[in-house]
Design an enzyme around this catalytic site. Structure first.
Site: not given
Length: 245
Positions: A94, A131, A193
């Site tokens: 990320c 997002r 993640h």
């Protein structure tokens, strides 16, 4: 056998359980009798690029990412590039992945410099654009990688880097070209993640195998009982609606 892992900015870049990737590599080495030494590399620390076999950097929020970017620009970034050039494996997640590219352009037009390990640029489309949040499944080699993404920036790869994987479910790099993450030699970047490696044991062992072959070209990892890891993989995959392969 032994390996040395350089953990970049462990107190800054650790969000959504990213440090679990380091724990995963440590345990998978321990179960095989491989000694894994972990060097924590913080701000203004530096390290010997000849002395690391694996580098890891996780994700972070804007303030932490800015601090890491400034530190990478001083000296650490060149050490990271030197280590990878000498055969070290790198995994960046990320925000760490974004910093391994050429630059990050924020919504207000300000820029964070990357170290150029990946031929990639990340741009934030603006606070009014949703997002990229959710569970991801992506084709990698003959299988799938699973994880959870939460990022505002969209990453676009240049011709010198190839995608790590191809999105089956989720957004990935940008939601436009079907790519997820990046690969350049033995450097790997991803938005996944969760943490990534405990539920993707095939990818964890791929990284370990690559790191070991730097000094032991003929070594083959002993297989482990990964029944729990694959159960976690299937549970994560079920959240995407993609069938197991």
């Amino acid at each position: 056998m032994k390996l040395r892992l350089g953990y970049l900015y462990p107190d800054l870049m650790n969000i959504y359980a990213d440090r679990g990737n380091v724990d995963c590599l440590r345990k998978r080495c321990e179960w095989r009798g491989i000694a894994l030494e972990i060097e924590r590399i913080g701000l203004n620390c530096g390290f010997d690029p000849r002395n690391v076999d694996i580098l890891f950097i996780g994700g972070g929020q804007d303030r932490q990412q800015q601090a890491a970017s400034k530190d990478l620009a001083k000296r650490t970034g060149s050490l990271v590039r030197e280590a990878v050039d000498q055969g070290a494996v790198l995994l960046a997640v990320c925000g760490g992945y974004q910093l391994m590219g050429n630059r990050y352009v924020a919504a207000d037009g300000s820029e964070l410099a990357g170290i150029g390990l990946f031929d990639a640029e990340t741009r934030h489309p603006g606070s009014n654009v949703p997002r990229c949040i959710g569970n991801v499944a992506a084709e990698w080699q003959d299988g799938l990688l699973v994880g959870f993404e939460n990022h505002g920036g969209r990453t676009y790869l240049g011709p010198q880097s190839e995608p790590l994987a191809r999105v089956v479910a989720g957004v990935g790099n940008n939601g436009e070209d079907g790519t997820e993450g990046a690969r350049s030699g033995l450097a790997f970047g991803t938005y996944l993640h969760g943490s990534l490696l405990p539920k993707n044991p095939h990818f964890a062992d791929f990284l370990l195998q690559a790191a070991l072959q730097r000094h032991h070209p003929s070594v083959k990892l002993e297989p482990l009982d990964d029944s729990e890891e694959w159960a976690a993989h299937r549970a994560a995959l079920a959240k995407t609606g993609v069938k197991s392969r």
